[in-house]
Motif scaffolding. Structure first.
Motif, short mmCIF file in Angstrom:
data_model
loop_
_atom_site.label_atom_id
_atom_site.label_comp_id
_atom_site.label_asym_id
_atom_site.label_seq_id
_atom_site.Cartn_x
_atom_site.Cartn_y
_atom_site.Cartn_z
N ALA A 61 0.81 -1.06 -0.06
CA ALA A 61 0.01 0.11 -0.08
C ALA A 61 0.73 1.23 0.04
O ALA A 61 0.61 2.07 -0.65
N ALA A 62 2.05 1.15 0.74
CA ALA A 62 2.89 2.40 0.57
C ALA A 62 3.52 2.57 -0.80
O ALA A 62 3.76 3.76 -0.98
N GLU A 64 2.14 1.94 -3.40
CA GLU A 64 1.16 2.22 -4.56
C GLU A 64 0.75 3.67 -4.15
O GLU A 64 0.39 4.46 -5.19
N SER A 65 0.92 4.17 -3.02
CA SER A 65 0.64 5.59 -2.64
C SER A 65 1.88 6.42 -2.82
O SER A 65 2.03 7.58 -2.13
N ASN A 66 2.96 5.81 -3.16
CA ASN A 66 4.22 6.49 -3.30
C ASN A 66 4.58 7.04 -1.78
O ASN A 66 5.60 8.16 -2.06
N GLN A 67 4.49 6.34 -0.88
CA GLN A 67 5.07 6.70 0.32
C GLN A 67 6.41 6.08 0.56
O GLN A 67 6.97 6.19 1.59
N THR A 68 6.86 4.96 -0.13
CA THR A 68 7.91 4.38 0.15
C THR A 68 8.68 4.24 -1.59
O THR A 68 7.88 4.02 -2.44
N LYS A 84 0.94 -2.59 -12.18
CA LYS A 84 1.00 -1.22 -11.43
C LYS A 84 2.56 -0.88 -10.84
O LYS A 84 3.26 0.13 -10.41
N TYR A 85 3.41 -1.92 -10.89
CA TYR A 85 4.76 -2.15 -10.28
C TYR A 85 5.86 -2.52 -11.41
O TYR A 85 5.37 -3.47 -12.30
N LEU A 196 7.25 1.41 -7.86
CA LEU A 196 5.90 1.99 -8.73
C LEU A 196 6.40 2.21 -9.93
O LEU A 196 7.43 2.54 -10.46
N LYS A 199 8.62 4.73 -11.68
CA LYS A 199 9.23 5.50 -10.78
C LYS A 199 10.72 4.90 -10.36
O LYS A 199 10.73 3.66 -10.55
#
Ligand code: GLN
Length: 231
Positions: A61-62, A64-68, A84-85, A196, A199
């Motif tokens: 989840a992190a 996916e939401s660009n938190q990691t 997605k990745y 991601l 990214k």
């Protein structure tokens, strides 16, 4: 001094307890195959990172939401996830297997799961597999965030079985986790390091280059041998 950019420290999320890939030793330090190959690759490629043991579904989840910046967590390279990745080259083969309590003599196949509860770990390939056969075999799926919690649910008898990655369950059984396997492994996907989509391309490239180097220089095999006894 001005003009010298600070080296980027990548944030890399992992699972909390997924031995032999990531787990805490007696001193509370994170160790395991994922942890050591990441360290070896970072050293080989000269990048810095901070490890963040969030748990599997939280790590994904992190990401996916660009938190990691990346995830290394025995994460299977599935077609669905590839939408997605971006994944590194595969670094370990895996598959999903059912496990039951070591003291249970009544469950010998999926047919025996009818009307029973089966424990899975949220967001994993094992969960997806259980969901795909639950209607056919008539069992109910119950969800846990961490592997040890689902094993506990099986040992207390609330669930009769769980689905886990074969290398992790095999290792756990040798460590005395109180479970056993009575069915064959289902074909599953290999593990990869994930970013991601689109990214942190430079990080992914360094991971792949470093993975190749540690495979060539024997470090990768040395790490595997440390955790997994030769067959
Ligand atoms: N390999 C499995 C998956 O990617 C489980 C990973 C884990 O539990 N850390 O879904």
């Amino acid at each position: 001094d001005e003009g010298t950019p600070k080296a980027k420290v990548y944030n890399i999320a992992t699972d909390t307890t997924f031995a032999p890939f990531e787990f805490q030793n007696d001193a509370g330090e994170y160790v395991g195959i994922d942890i050591e190959i990441l360290a070896a690759i970072a050293e080989d490629q000269g990048f810095e990172y901070k490890l963040n043991p969030l748990g599997f579904s939280a790590a994904v989840a992190a990401l996916e939401s660009n938190q990691t910046d990346a995830v290394i967590a025995g994460m299977s390279i599935t077609e669905e996830r590839q939408k997605k990745y971006d994944f590194s080259e595969a670094y370990y083969d895996s598959g999903v297997v059912m496990a039951i309590s070591a003291t249970n003599d009544t469950i010998t196949s999926y047919d025996d799961l009818k009307g029973k509860k089966v424990a899975v770990k949220t967001g994993t390939e094992g969960a997806t597999f259980a969901e795909s056969i639950k209607d056919q075999y008539g069992f109910q799926v119950v969800y846990f965030d961490e592997s040890p919690f689902m094993y506990e649910d099986v040992k207390t008898g609330n669930s009769v079985a769980c689905f886990e990655d074969y290398p992790v369950m095999g290792y756990g059984i040798t460590q005395g986790n109180g479970l056993k396997m009575v069915t064959d492994m289902e074909k599953g996907s290999s593990y990869g390091f994930a970013v991601l989509k689109g990214k942190n391309t430079e990080l992914l490239e360094m991971f792949d280059a470093g993975l190749k180097n540690i495979r060539d220089n024997g470090k990768y095999q040395e790490i595997l041998d440390k955790y997994i006894a030769a067959e």
